[in-house]
Design a protein around this motif. Structure first.
Motif, PDB file in Angstrom:
ATOM      1  N   TYR A 103       0.827  -1.196   0.000  1.00  0.00           N
ATOM      2  CA  TYR A 103       0.000   0.000   0.000  1.00  0.00           C
ATOM      3  C   TYR A 103       0.869   1.256   0.000  1.00  0.00           C
ATOM      4  O   TYR A 103       0.515   2.255  -0.623  1.00  0.00           O
ATOM      5  CB  TYR A 103      -0.942  -0.006   1.207  1.00  0.00           C
ATOM      6  CG  TYR A 103      -2.081  -0.964   1.024  1.00  0.00           C
ATOM      7  CD1 TYR A 103      -3.264  -0.560   0.439  1.00  0.00           C
ATOM      8  CD2 TYR A 103      -1.962  -2.299   1.405  1.00  0.00           C
ATOM      9  CE1 TYR A 103      -4.316  -1.433   0.246  1.00  0.00           C
ATOM     10  CE2 TYR A 103      -2.998  -3.193   1.226  1.00  0.00           C
ATOM     11  CZ  TYR A 103      -4.182  -2.762   0.641  1.00  0.00           C
ATOM     12  OH  TYR A 103      -5.203  -3.631   0.440  1.00  0.00           O
ATOM     13  N   PHE A 131       2.142   1.877  -3.575  1.00  0.00           N
ATOM     14  CA  PHE A 131       1.103   2.435  -4.438  1.00  0.00           C
ATOM     15  C   PHE A 131       0.843   3.899  -4.087  1.00  0.00           C
ATOM     16  O   PHE A 131       0.679   4.746  -4.971  1.00  0.00           O
ATOM     17  CB  PHE A 131      -0.182   1.618  -4.292  1.00  0.00           C
ATOM     18  CG  PHE A 131      -1.242   1.994  -5.278  1.00  0.00           C
ATOM     19  CD1 PHE A 131      -1.160   1.606  -6.592  1.00  0.00           C
ATOM     20  CD2 PHE A 131      -2.337   2.774  -4.890  1.00  0.00           C
ATOM     21  CE1 PHE A 131      -2.137   1.952  -7.515  1.00  0.00           C
ATOM     22  CE2 PHE A 131      -3.308   3.129  -5.799  1.00  0.00           C
ATOM     23  CZ  PHE A 131      -3.205   2.709  -7.119  1.00  0.00           C
ATOM     24  N   TYR A 136      -7.194   3.766   5.107  1.00  0.00           N
ATOM     25  CA  TYR A 136      -8.104   3.181   4.131  1.00  0.00           C
ATOM     26  C   TYR A 136      -9.464   2.865   4.736  1.00  0.00           C
ATOM     27  O   TYR A 136     -10.453   2.760   4.027  1.00  0.00           O
ATOM     28  CB  TYR A 136      -7.502   1.895   3.570  1.00  0.00           C
ATOM     29  CG  TYR A 136      -6.605   2.128   2.376  1.00  0.00           C
ATOM     30  CD1 TYR A 136      -7.117   2.112   1.094  1.00  0.00           C
ATOM     31  CD2 TYR A 136      -5.256   2.394   2.539  1.00  0.00           C
ATOM     32  CE1 TYR A 136      -6.315   2.335  -0.010  1.00  0.00           C
ATOM     33  CE2 TYR A 136      -4.429   2.616   1.449  1.00  0.00           C
ATOM     34  CZ  TYR A 136      -4.967   2.592   0.182  1.00  0.00           C
ATOM     35  OH  TYR A 136      -4.171   2.807  -0.900  1.00  0.00           O
ATOM     36  N   HIS A 188      -6.815  -1.331  -3.617  1.00  0.00           N
ATOM     37  CA  HIS A 188      -5.893  -0.199  -3.549  1.00  0.00           C
ATOM     38  C   HIS A 188      -6.598   0.991  -4.193  1.00  0.00           C
ATOM     39  O   HIS A 188      -7.194   0.844  -5.261  1.00  0.00           O
ATOM     40  CB  HIS A 188      -4.597  -0.466  -4.319  1.00  0.00           C
ATOM     41  CG  HIS A 188      -3.678  -1.458  -3.675  1.00  0.00           C
ATOM     42  ND1 HIS A 188      -3.968  -2.794  -3.592  1.00  0.00           N
ATOM     43  CD2 HIS A 188      -2.460  -1.283  -3.081  1.00  0.00           C
ATOM     44  CE1 HIS A 188      -2.972  -3.424  -2.986  1.00  0.00           C
ATOM     45  NE2 HIS A 188      -2.035  -2.530  -2.668  1.00  0.00           N
TER      46      HIS A 188
END
Length: 614
Positions: free
Chosen positions: A97, A100, A148, A169
């Protein structure tokens, strides 16, 4: 008494002579001249008004083309950004994560592409692997420390569902958490786009949708790029699908980001359907979907003076773009030209009539003025001809000059590979391979563009060309490719036609190479040329192969620039060969068509004028 003598009747007196001694014709000359010049002024004013109207319509067309090109470029940019993100997943076995998040920040997506609402990745998960996938994803989110929120895939899989494509994602998380965990395959529109991207390997867009993060007066689009877990198989087996990288954006945001406020103009966009089934000539109809949701906006004007309608193929979809100008595109000075001509013409007419009355040489002066205007018109025609020649030459020079930076790129990539190979890891070496392959493909593309731009520009006038000799030379040029393919290339008796010799060899070489390239597995390629008369002194030359064939709906499309019916992994090339063939044939006064069905080979029929002196 004598009768009185009759009084004689006086005879009519002649008209008094002109005090200046002019004949009646001379007295009428100023009136005739004035009437003639006023008529010419009216005609010139009308012609100027017509040309002004045509110029405004041309400018409207140019602005519409520029708008469509800007939208196309921006969608290409979106595809490149997503391909870069897909490369991140392809190059790494497990993208964290944080990685990204860092990629999104490094690309500065929100500043470079204001219309993008979110970029994310959706993982492909078989049904029986979903429980372990959820546990692993939640564990990775907890370790990342990013906000998130809870990860809960939705909606619940149907009983007959065997797979899912789940968003795990996304960036930026704030405002987009509602999309976190969404299964793309649960909704028909997104499922079609995802499966199209999976099948073709190219970016695929959804039909207009209401985004998860919605609001505003416009529908949006999800653009998806597939990610595979392994390189293409040499056997043609399906590639392992890892998921899709996607971007979501609203179309009104996209248009504002590309075009700004567009003062004096309005752009409306409609989705016409899949590009594979909806042609570029399709009109906007009742079944077309408008992106603009504001009441009364989704109405297509049909006035050719202020509206242009274009179509654009966008990632597997066909969009209709309506460009409407609210006012005139011309400056006040340009709009005043007919009035200036009218006023100036009237003044000139009056002045010319007055001068004719005063000067005996007025006629000669009028003739001299007309001759001067004729010379100026010829000069402007010559300038226009030179300008057209310069524009035609520009395409050749631009393509030629593009080769130099490509040679530089290739040279330095070769230096890196030869001198620093031991210092590079496997990933870096693969990147160098991508750069080298891309440069090579671009070099081939530019070479084909050069060939296309040269066609019809040089080589002298048409002359008698023996097509048998041109065929033999083309076969000699392709002897290595023929030997590598183990192909049989033969011909019957071919006629003599009126054409440019070098172009005939190039045309036949392209058609032979086409037959060698698109061959069926396990079948020895055969390419054969025959000829027969078609009437009116023309010949039909048929070049037939036993390759994979072409579907009838693509028979016209294959002759277009950059038109490819297969991916570069299946059959390499630039999509220029048949476009060059068509331009060569038409520049020599002929026609070309294809007759084919899939799996039965293809026959290209070229019609050319025979040589009457042969």
């Amino acid at each position: 008494m004598p009768s009185p003598e009759p009084t004689p009747t006086p005879s009519p007196s002649p008209p008094p002579p002109d005090p200046m001694g002019r004949s009646p014709l001379a007295r009428l000359a100023p009136v005739v001249l004035l009437a003639t010049l006023l008529a010419m002024t009216a005609i010139a004013t009308y012609v100027a008004a017509v040309r002004l109207h045509d110029r405004e319509r041309d400018r409207l067309t140019d602005d519409a083309h520029a708008t469509v090109a800007a939208i196309d470029r921006r969608m290409e940019d979106y595809g490149q950004v997503l391909r870069g993100a897909a490369g991140l997943y392809t190059a790494s076995e497990d993208v964290s994560y944080q990685e990204f998040h860092d990629y999104f920040a490094d690309q500065d997506i929100t500043q470079r592409f204001p219309g993008v609402r979110v970029i994310g990745f959706a993982s492909y998960v078989p049904r029986d692997g979903i429980p372990s996938y959820i546990r692993r994803t939640r564990r990775d989110i907890a370790r990342s420390g990013l906000s998130y929120g809870p990860f809960r895939p939705y909606p619940k899989l149907k009983a007959d569902a065997t797979e899912a494509l789940i968003i795990d994602h996304l960036e930026p998380p704030p405002g987009n958490t509602r999309a976190f965990g969404l299964n793309f395959l649960s909704e028909t529109n997104r499922r079609r786009a995802a499966l199209l991207a999976r099948r073709t390997g190219d970016p695929a867009a959804t039909a207009p949708i209401s985004l998860v993060r919605s609001g505003g007066d416009s529908l949006g689009v999800d653009l998806m790029v597939p990610v595979y877990g392994a390189p293409p198989s040499l056997t043609g087996a399906p590639r392992q699908w890892s998921g899709v990288v996607y971007a979501a954006f609203r179309l009104d945001d996209l248009l504002r980001g590309i075009l700004g406020a567009l003062p004096g103009a309005t752009v409306e966009v409609y989705d016409l359907g899949p590009a594979a089934t909806v042609g570029p000539s399709t009109r906007i109809g009742p079944r077309s979907v408008a992106f603009d949701l504001r009441p009364g906006r989704a109405k297509v004007s049909t006035d050719p003076d202020d509206t242009r309608v274009e179509t654009l193929a966008v990632a597997g979809r066909r969009w209709g773009i309506v460009y409407t100008r609210d006012g005139s595109a011309l400056t006040p000075g340009e709009r005043a030209v007919p009035w200036v001509i009218a006023v100036a013409g009237i003044l000139v007419s009056l002045l010319a009539a007055a001068l004719l009355r005063a000067l005996a040489t007025a006629r000669q002066r009028a003739v001299a003025l007309a001759e001067e205007m004729t010379v100026e018109l010829r000069q402007r025609e010559e300038q226009l001809r030179q300008s057209n020649e310069e524009l035609e030459h520009f395409a050749y020079l631009a393509s030629h000059d593009l080769q130099e930076p490509l040679r530089t790129i290739t040279s330095y990539v070769g230096l890196l590979d030869s001198r620093a190979s031991d210092k590079l890891d496997d990933r870096a070496k693969s990147w160098l391979g991508f750069v080298s392959d891309g440069a090579e493909r671009m070099s081939h593309l530019i070479a084909d563009l050069l060939e296309y731009s040269r066609t019809g520009r040089a080589g002298g006038d048409a002359e008698a060309v023996a097509l048998g000799d041109a065929w033999d030379l083309a076969v000699a040029n392709l002897q290595h490719a023929i030997a590598d393919a183990g192909a049989t290339v033969e011909r019957g008796d071919l006629p003599t036609v009126r054409a440019r010799p070098r172009e005939m060899t190039s045309m036949l070489q392209n058609l032979i190479a086409n037959g060698l390239k698109y061959q069926r597995d396990g079948v020895t390629p055969v390419v054969r040329a025959t000829a027969m008369r078609s009437g009116n002194g023309s010949w039909d030359i048929a070049i037939a192969d036993n390759g994979i064939g072409i579907e009838p709906r693509f028979h016209d499309r294959v002759f277009g620039l950059f038109q490819r019916l297969h991916t570069s992994e299946e059959y390499p090339g630039t999509g220029m060969g048949l476009a060059i063939v068509k331009k060569i044939v038409e520049s020599n006064g002929g026609t070309v068509r294809v007759e084919s069905t899939p799996g039965s080979g293809a026959t290209f029929v070229v019609t050319l004028q025979g040589d009457t002196e042969a």
